[in-house]
Motif scaffolding. Structure first.
Motif, PDB file in Angstrom:
ATOM      1  N   CYS A 308      14.532  -8.129 -17.131  1.00  9.87           N
ATOM      2  CA  CYS A 308      14.035  -8.359 -15.727  1.00  9.87           C
ATOM      3  C   CYS A 308      15.213  -8.374 -14.577  1.00  9.87           C
ATOM      4  O   CYS A 308      16.422  -9.324 -15.020  1.00  9.87           O
ATOM      5  CB  CYS A 308      13.242  -9.384 -15.523  1.00  9.87           C
ATOM      6  SG  CYS A 308      11.549  -9.519 -16.437  1.00  9.87           S
ATOM      7  N   ALA A 309      15.058  -7.770 -13.653  1.00  6.76           N
ATOM      8  CA  ALA A 309      16.368  -7.802 -12.689  1.00  6.76           C
ATOM      9  C   ALA A 309      16.157  -8.661 -11.459  1.00  6.76           C
ATOM     10  O   ALA A 309      14.622  -8.949 -11.211  1.00  6.76           O
ATOM     11  CB  ALA A 309      16.614  -6.359 -12.243  1.00  6.76           C
ATOM     12  N   GLY A 310      16.821  -9.296 -10.821  1.00  9.13           N
ATOM     13  CA  GLY A 310      16.708 -10.133  -9.775  1.00  9.13           C
ATOM     14  C   GLY A 310      17.258  -9.445  -8.435  1.00  9.13           C
ATOM     15  O   GLY A 310      18.016  -8.276  -8.664  1.00  9.13           O
ATOM     16  N   SER A 317      16.146 -15.621  -3.595  1.00 12.81           N
ATOM     17  CA  SER A 317      17.148 -15.560  -4.597  1.00 12.81           C
ATOM     18  C   SER A 317      16.534 -16.429  -5.810  1.00 12.81           C
ATOM     19  O   SER A 317      15.673 -17.010  -5.841  1.00 12.81           O
ATOM     20  CB  SER A 317      18.215 -16.367  -4.101  1.00 12.81           C
ATOM     21  OG  SER A 317      17.977 -17.516  -3.513  1.00 12.81           O
ATOM     22  N   LEU A 318      17.327 -16.372  -6.892  1.00 11.97           N
ATOM     23  CA  LEU A 318      16.973 -16.866  -8.269  1.00 11.97           C
ATOM     24  C   LEU A 318      17.752 -17.998  -8.314  1.00 11.97           C
ATOM     25  O   LEU A 318      19.133 -18.157  -8.469  1.00 11.97           O
ATOM     26  CB  LEU A 318      17.117 -15.876  -9.414  1.00 11.97           C
ATOM     27  CG  LEU A 318      16.172 -14.561  -9.255  1.00 11.97           C
ATOM     28  CD1 LEU A 318      16.296 -13.964 -10.447  1.00 11.97           C
ATOM     29  CD2 LEU A 318      14.718 -15.016  -9.024  1.00 11.97           C
ATOM     30  N   ASP A 324      24.098 -13.938 -16.361  1.00 15.43           N
ATOM     31  CA  ASP A 324      24.051 -12.380 -16.089  1.00 15.43           C
ATOM     32  C   ASP A 324      22.833 -12.084 -15.002  1.00 15.43           C
ATOM     33  O   ASP A 324      22.154 -12.921 -14.612  1.00 15.43           O
ATOM     34  CB  ASP A 324      23.648 -11.839 -17.515  1.00 15.43           C
ATOM     35  CG  ASP A 324      23.906 -10.157 -17.434  1.00 15.43           C
ATOM     36  OD1 ASP A 324      24.416  -9.700 -16.308  1.00 15.43           O
ATOM     37  OD2 ASP A 324      23.594  -9.632 -18.348  1.00 15.43           O
ATOM     38  N   SER A 325      23.215 -10.570 -14.462  1.00 15.18           N
ATOM     39  CA  SER A 325      22.148 -10.485 -13.400  1.00 15.18           C
ATOM     40  C   SER A 325      20.843  -9.859 -13.954  1.00 15.18           C
ATOM     41  O   SER A 325      20.040  -9.626 -13.383  1.00 15.18           O
ATOM     42  CB  SER A 325      22.897  -9.421 -12.706  1.00 15.18           C
ATOM     43  OG  SER A 325      23.192  -8.128 -13.265  1.00 15.18           O
TER      44      SER A 325
END
Length: 689
Positions: A308-310, A317-318, A324-325
């Protein structure tokens, strides 16, 4: 007799030849004469000759995929201009082909007539023969041979076969070269290049014919699919060459369509970048048109674990320990809304929540962050928004304006919605702290002519001195409107009337005007240092000033507007204008509002008649111009009437206070309350009341 026999023999031979040619060429049925596919049509009485007033109508139609032809072998009709007498008309599908008469040899008919006597496929031919009432000499008429023939559709450029065509009796069929299949439309040949690679974890996909140019009319579909939790990584290698127009539009195209997310289409010669599909199922579609000589593409694929990407949603924001991204499946993170945003569908103003990466590469749950809403502000009286129903969310701006042109904002009316949900001004103050108010525009009047030298004055025009108020009944006097609630007058005019209600008139220049605006007083506040000995009879005229508050807001307009107060920094005024409904020559009270120009003087140059003079006064007068009885409380304002402007509004310098009983005597001047000395008292009193 021998000649006649030879002629008949030639006709029989010619007929036989035509029948043979027809059977060989047409081949419509196994036995040529088994159905009426051919025959003769001729004029009545042929070959002996036709009678006057004779006629013939004939029509034959061809079935689908066929056409009907007519071959004239004999033509002998009476000659006339435009064939008006006798005529043979031939039609194809109701359209006239020829209108014939006279004599023509077989050679002439074959050269110029017969090649055109045919119908369209599935069409009809018809003949109309008509002779008139007379026939000066014998004419044998006409004879022709008709035949129904197969139409060769393969020679028709509109048959739409993209490759090969096969004609048969009554129709045609398209077929393809090896390596192609016929499309369901039965005309288009396409490359058979569909591939189902479900379960394949790596491999190479290439365009048909690679590395040679790909074929035309290709419609290729490649399907990639693996189990949940995996995704495909695509990498283009070598040459990429897919036809593209000069304007950048794709003539041919390669489209990559994941199960979820947006499809991406490529063409041209730039090698597409490496990318992850973020999908366990991908369809790759390659389309080409009917021409071109481009080489196509080659791409390799392999699977990778899904992640999963953010960020999870825009404007957020996460919060995670993962560096890592990309986040592996099962990983939990906190989502925090950016400053100025809150979680949607939450009753409270929460800004964060926890979410988990799923096997399909999606986060769950997903709650969007929406901008903080400052809401529509509550507006004070007379104020409105510059824009109707403006957006009121974070960082949006609103501005205020006054509803009436006779008001103006007391401060900048621009506000912005901040992250806390408050409207703040350019100085950083909240709307409640820095709420703009609409204040009357003061010191402006209606543009009129000016001049002249209310004793000895000139009549004013309506709107010329819109701040002038008039108390008509006893005590007769004037006042000056300084806002939409307050007016200034001389204390001695209202002395003793503080507990009563006074009616003041405004918006008039004629004391008997029945349309004048009536203003009722709510409060009368006399300066505390004003000394009195009785109603209207002061001990002296020091501090001769009073404030009047009206019971309701005065409706401002072109004829009722306030005058500005002077500034503390204003220099002494050399001259100004006085106005009022006071006495005129002969001791009478003026019915009309009069005004005149006066000059101010130092106190030592004025005669007081024994009454004390203080620094709260100044004296003024002019040549045959003076304030008089009945003008008390009326204004002296500057600049001189006619010279005011938005940059230099009219200001109330003095209030008519007292003077000699002999109005207009140049030896004596009138005395005026110096308004500049009472600015603090005026401001404080209005704020308290």
């Amino acid at each position: 007799m021998k000649v006649k026999v030879q002629k008949q023999e030639r006709e029989r031979v010619l007929t036989l030849l035509i029948m043979i040619v027809f059977c060989v060429i047409v081949l419509l049925l196994p036995v040529c004469g088994s159905v009426p596919l051919a025959g003769w049509v001729q004029s009545p009485g042929h070959p002996r000759g036709y009678d006057p007033d004779s006629s013939l109508t004939w029509k034959e139609c061809a079935p689908t995929g066929h056409k009907i032809t007519l071959t004239l072998i004999h033509l002998d009709l009476e000659e006339s201009l435009e064939c008006e007498d006798d005529s043979l008309k031939v039609f194809a599908d109701d359209e006239l082909l020829f209108n014939l008469c006279g004599r023509k040899s077989m050679k002439e008919l074959q050269a110029s007539i017969n090649p055109f006597l045919h119908s369209f496929p599935g069409g009809c031919l018809s003949v109309s023969f008509l002779a008139d009432y007379s026939n000066p000499e014998r004419h044998t008429g006409f004879r022709g041979f008709y035949a129904i023939q197969d139409f060769d559709e393969c020679k028709d450029p509109d048959n739409e076969c993209t490759q090969l065509c096969n004609n048969y009796i009554g129709g045609y069929r398209c077929f393809c070269r090896p390596g192609y299949i016929l499309d369901p439309d039965k005309h288009t040949c396409q490359v058979s290049c569909n591939e189902d690679r479900k379960g394949s974890r790596e491999g190479v996909l290439i365009s048909p014919g690679w590395p040679e140019p790909y074929p035309e009319n290709a419609m290729c579909s490649y399907t990639l699919a693996v189990e949940e939790g995996l995704q495909f990584e695509l990498t283009f290698t070598g040459v990429f060459d897919v036809e593209m127009k000069e304007n950048g539009q794709c003539t041919d195209s390669l489209t990559i369509k994941p199960l979820s997310g947006d499809a991406r289409t490529f063409c041209g010669r730039d090698l597409p970048p490496f990318f992850l599909t973020r999908s366990q199922h991908v369809e790759i579609i390659f389309r080409t048109d009917h021409q071109g000589a481009n080489r196509g593409f080659s791409l390799s694929y392999r699977v990778r674990e899904m992640n999963c990407a953010g960020p999870v949603t825009p404007t957020s924001s996460l919060i995670s320990q993962h560096s890592d991204s990309k986040y592996p499946t099962g990983h939990k993170v906190k989502v925090k809304c950016d400053n100025g945003y809150v979680l949607k569908l939450k009753e409270s103003a929460e800004v964060e929540y926890e979410t988990t990466c799923q096997k399909n590469g999606e986060w769950s749950p997903v709650i969007p962050c929406e901008p903080v809403d400052c809401g529509s502000p509550e507006l004070p009286e007379l104020v409105e928004l510059s824009e109707k129903d403006p957006p009121t969310t974070y960082l949006k701006q609103i501005s205020f304006k006054c509803k009436s042109q006779y008001y103006q904002l007391d401060k900048t009316g621009n506000f912005i919605c901040n992250a806390e949900g408050n409207w703040v001004s350019e100085s950083g103050q909240t709307l409640t702290e820095d709420l703009p108010k609409c204040e009357p525009v003061c010191g402006m009047n209606t543009d009129v002519s000016f001049g002249g030298r209310v004793f000895g004055g000139k009549p004013a025009s309506l709107g010329q001195i819109p701040w002038q108020l008039f108390h008509k009944s006893s005590p007769r006097g004037g006042a000056s409107l300084i806002s939409d609630y307050w007016a200034l007058t001389a204390a001695h005019v209202v002395d003793g009337y503080e507990e009563t209600t006074m009616n003041w008139l405004g918006g008039l220049i004629d004391g008997q005007d029945t349309n004048a605006v009536t203003m009722e007083t709510e409060k009368i506040i006399i300066h505390p240092n004003y000394k009195r000995v009785g109603k209207g009879k002061p001990n002296n005229f020091d501090n001769d000033i009073a404030l009047i508050k009206m019971s309701a807001r005065v409706t401002l307009g072109p004829n009722i507007r306030p005058v500005c107060l002077p500034k503390k920094t204003d220099e002494p005024v050399a001259e100004g204008t006085i106005s009022g409904f006071g006495g005129v020559k002969g001791g009478k009270m003026s019915r009309h509002l009069l005004y005149g120009l006066v000059q101010t003087y130092p106190l030592e140059m004025c005669v007081s008649g024994g009454l004390p003079v203080t620094h709260n006064m100044f004296c003024a007068g002019g040549s045959s111009v003076d304030s008089c009885k009945g003008d008390s409380g009326s204004p002296l304002f500057f600049p001189s009437l006619g010279y005011g402007s938005p940059d230099k509004p009219y200001r109330l310098t003095g209030i008519v206070s007292w003077g000699p009983s002999d109005c207009g005597n140049e030896s004596f001047k009138g005395y005026y309350t110096k308004v500049q000395n009472y600015l603090d008292w005026i401001k404080e009193t209005i704020e308290k009341n």
